[in-house]
Design a protein around this motif. Sequence first.
Motif, PDB file in Angstrom:
ATOM      1  N   ASP A   1       0.849  -1.194   0.000  1.00 28.21           N
ATOM      2  CA  ASP A   1       0.000   0.000   0.000  1.00 28.21           C
ATOM      3  C   ASP A   1       0.886   1.245   0.000  1.00 28.21           C
ATOM      4  O   ASP A   1       1.799   1.359   0.819  1.00 28.21           O
ATOM      5  N   PRO A   2       0.651   2.206  -0.903  1.00 28.37           N
ATOM      6  CA  PRO A   2       1.490   3.399  -0.975  1.00 28.37           C
ATOM      7  C   PRO A   2       1.544   4.211   0.322  1.00 28.37           C
ATOM      8  O   PRO A   2       2.607   4.703   0.700  1.00 28.37           O
ATOM      9  N   ALA A   3       0.422   4.355   1.018  1.00 31.46           N
ATOM     10  CA  ALA A   3       0.431   5.122   2.271  1.00 31.46           C
ATOM     11  C   ALA A   3       1.312   4.436   3.306  1.00 31.46           C
ATOM     12  O   ALA A   3       2.094   5.093   4.007  1.00 31.46           O
ATOM     13  N   ARG A   4       1.209   3.125   3.396  1.00 28.90           N
ATOM     14  CA  ARG A   4       2.054   2.374   4.335  1.00 28.90           C
ATOM     15  C   ARG A   4       3.521   2.478   3.937  1.00 28.90           C
ATOM     16  O   ARG A   4       4.385   2.679   4.789  1.00 28.90           O
ATOM     17  N   GLN A   5       3.814   2.362   2.644  1.00 25.78           N
ATOM     18  CA  GLN A   5       5.196   2.462   2.187  1.00 25.78           C
ATOM     19  C   GLN A   5       5.793   3.830   2.518  1.00 25.78           C
ATOM     20  O   GLN A   5       6.942   3.924   2.952  1.00 25.78           O
ATOM     21  N   ILE A   6       5.003   4.871   2.334  1.00 22.67           N
ATOM     22  CA  ILE A   6       5.500   6.217   2.607  1.00 22.67           C
ATOM     23  C   ILE A   6       5.726   6.401   4.104  1.00 22.67           C
ATOM     24  O   ILE A   6       6.769   6.910   4.526  1.00 22.67           O
ATOM     25  N   ASN A   7       4.765   5.986   4.932  1.00 22.72           N
ATOM     26  CA  ASN A   7       4.955   6.079   6.386  1.00 22.72           C
ATOM     27  C   ASN A   7       6.196   5.310   6.823  1.00 22.72           C
ATOM     28  O   ASN A   7       6.971   5.790   7.653  1.00 22.72           O
ATOM     29  N   HIS A   8       6.351   4.120   6.281  1.00 27.18           N
ATOM     30  CA  HIS A   8       7.492   3.286   6.640  1.00 27.18           C
ATOM     31  C   HIS A   8       8.796   3.984   6.255  1.00 27.18           C
ATOM     32  O   HIS A   8       9.761   4.013   7.041  1.00 27.18           O
ATOM     33  N   ALA A   9       8.832   4.551   5.075  1.00 25.19           N
ATOM     34  CA  ALA A   9      10.027   5.262   4.614  1.00 25.19           C
ATOM     35  C   ALA A   9      10.363   6.442   5.520  1.00 25.19           C
ATOM     36  O   ALA A   9      11.530   6.664   5.851  1.00 25.19           O
ATOM     37  N   VAL A  10       9.359   7.185   5.914  1.00 26.61           N
ATOM     38  CA  VAL A  10       9.590   8.335   6.789  1.00 26.61           C
ATOM     39  C   VAL A  10      10.193   7.884   8.115  1.00 26.61           C
ATOM     40  O   VAL A  10      11.201   8.434   8.577  1.00 26.61           O
ATOM     41  N   ALA A  11       9.596   6.873   8.722  1.00 27.21           N
ATOM     42  CA  ALA A  11      10.103   6.381  10.006  1.00 27.21           C
ATOM     43  C   ALA A  11      11.532   5.870   9.864  1.00 27.21           C
ATOM     44  O   ALA A  11      12.395   6.170  10.705  1.00 27.21           O
ATOM     45  N   LEU A  12      11.799   5.126   8.802  1.00 26.72           N
ATOM     46  CA  LEU A  12      13.154   4.614   8.578  1.00 26.72           C
ATOM     47  C   LEU A  12      14.159   5.754   8.397  1.00 26.72           C
ATOM     48  O   LEU A  12      15.254   5.723   8.964  1.00 26.72           O
ATOM     49  N   ALA A  13      13.786   6.748   7.612  1.00 23.23           N
ATOM     50  CA  ALA A  13      14.686   7.879   7.387  1.00 23.23           C
ATOM     51  C   ALA A  13      14.964   8.630   8.678  1.00 23.23           C
ATOM     52  O   ALA A  13      16.088   9.063   8.940  1.00 23.23           O
ATOM     53  N   ARG A  14      13.957   8.769   9.496  1.00 20.17           N
ATOM     54  CA  ARG A  14      14.117   9.500  10.747  1.00 20.17           C
ATOM     55  C   ARG A  14      15.059   8.804  11.726  1.00 20.17           C
ATOM     56  O   ARG A  14      15.626   9.457  12.589  1.00 20.17           O
ATOM     57  N   VAL A  15      15.191   7.490  11.625  1.00 17.76           N
ATOM     58  CA  VAL A  15      16.117   6.780  12.516  1.00 17.76           C
ATOM     59  C   VAL A  15      17.457   6.530  11.830  1.00 17.76           C
ATOM     60  O   VAL A  15      18.306   5.824  12.362  1.00 17.76           O
ATOM     61  N   GLY A  16      17.635   7.110  10.655  1.00 20.57           N
ATOM     62  CA  GLY A  16      18.922   7.027   9.970  1.00 20.57           C
ATOM     63  C   GLY A  16      19.096   5.836   9.053  1.00 20.57           C
ATOM     64  O   GLY A  16      20.192   5.609   8.536  1.00 20.57           O
ATOM     65  N   GLU A  17      18.043   5.095   8.781  1.00 22.09           N
ATOM     66  CA  GLU A  17      18.111   3.937   7.873  1.00 22.09           C
ATOM     67  C   GLU A  17      17.787   4.409   6.449  1.00 22.09           C
ATOM     68  O   GLU A  17      16.751   4.077   5.879  1.00 22.09           O
ATOM     69  N   TYR A  18      18.702   5.187   5.877  1.00 22.47           N
ATOM     70  CA  TYR A  18      18.438   5.856   4.611  1.00 22.47           C
ATOM     71  C   TYR A  18      18.291   4.910   3.428  1.00 22.47           C
ATOM     72  O   TYR A  18      17.450   5.152   2.556  1.00 22.47           O
ATOM     73  N   ASP A  19      19.085   3.847   3.373  1.00 21.81           N
ATOM     74  CA  ASP A  19      18.964   2.914   2.252  1.00 21.81           C
ATOM     75  C   ASP A  19      17.602   2.236   2.251  1.00 21.81           C
ATOM     76  O   ASP A  19      16.957   2.108   1.206  1.00 21.81           O
ATOM     77  N   GLU A  20      17.157   1.792   3.430  1.00 18.36           N
ATOM     78  CA  GLU A  20      15.841   1.162   3.538  1.00 18.36           C
ATOM     79  C   GLU A  20      14.735   2.175   3.248  1.00 18.36           C
ATOM     80  O   GLU A  20      13.741   1.847   2.599  1.00 18.36           O
ATOM     81  N   ALA A  21      14.901   3.394   3.741  1.00 17.85           N
ATOM     82  CA  ALA A  21      13.899   4.438   3.485  1.00 17.85           C
ATOM     83  C   ALA A  21      13.808   4.717   1.994  1.00 17.85           C
ATOM     84  O   ALA A  21      12.707   4.823   1.437  1.00 17.85           O
ATOM     85  N   ARG A  22      14.955   4.819   1.353  1.00 18.04           N
ATOM     86  CA  ARG A  22      14.976   5.061  -0.091  1.00 18.04           C
ATOM     87  C   ARG A  22      14.243   3.935  -0.833  1.00 18.04           C
ATOM     88  O   ARG A  22      13.470   4.195  -1.752  1.00 18.04           O
ATOM     89  N   ALA A  23      14.461   2.695  -0.398  1.00 14.36           N
ATOM     90  CA  ALA A  23      13.792   1.558  -1.047  1.00 14.36           C
ATOM     91  C   ALA A  23      12.275   1.656  -0.900  1.00 14.36           C
ATOM     92  O   ALA A  23      11.531   1.370  -1.852  1.00 14.36           O
ATOM     93  N   ARG A  24      11.784   2.070   0.279  1.00 15.63           N
ATOM     94  CA  ARG A  24      10.335   2.192   0.492  1.00 15.63           C
ATOM     95  C   ARG A  24       9.749   3.354  -0.317  1.00 15.63           C
ATOM     96  O   ARG A  24       8.687   3.226  -0.918  1.00 15.63           O
ATOM     97  N   PHE A  25      10.448   4.498  -0.298  1.00 16.32           N
ATOM     98  CA  PHE A  25       9.968   5.628  -1.106  1.00 16.32           C
ATOM     99  C   PHE A  25       9.955   5.245  -2.587  1.00 16.32           C
ATOM    100  O   PHE A  25       9.003   5.554  -3.308  1.00 16.32           O
TER     101      PHE A  25
END
Length: 127
Positions: free
Chosen positions: A56-80
């Motif tokens: 789901d796009p909304a879930r993917q975006i939320n997940h990416a934001v949370a990951l980016a905020r904790v410094g998991e940029y590669d994972e956040a980039r993958a979700r975005f």
Amino acid sequence: MSLIAAATLLVFATEGTLVVTAPDTEYDIGYEELVAGHDREALKAIEECEKLSDHDPARQINHAVALARVGEYDEARARFAAAARNADRYELETATGDWVDSRVLARRGLAMIDRGEFSQYVALANR
């Protein structure tokens, strides 16, 4: 999924941090936690949500934001990136009341990572 379930709110904080929320849904995809700045708790809520597909796009975006905020940029980039190319595409509500395509919001998140806007937030430590 209904438009209400897909509706998200995009908020830009003063630090340039992206907060994606999903108000008025029965799904817990980290909204309350993200708004409160509890990013690790948001990750847990998002990852444990069984009612909404991982695709789901909304879930993917939320997940990416949370990951980016904790410094998991590669994972956040993958979700975005997944949200940006997702075959499911929704008009999502922004903080200004504008309705924006989920792919556009995902690309904004990618651009924020590229500009290092999440790293400033992580240095401070953040439905």
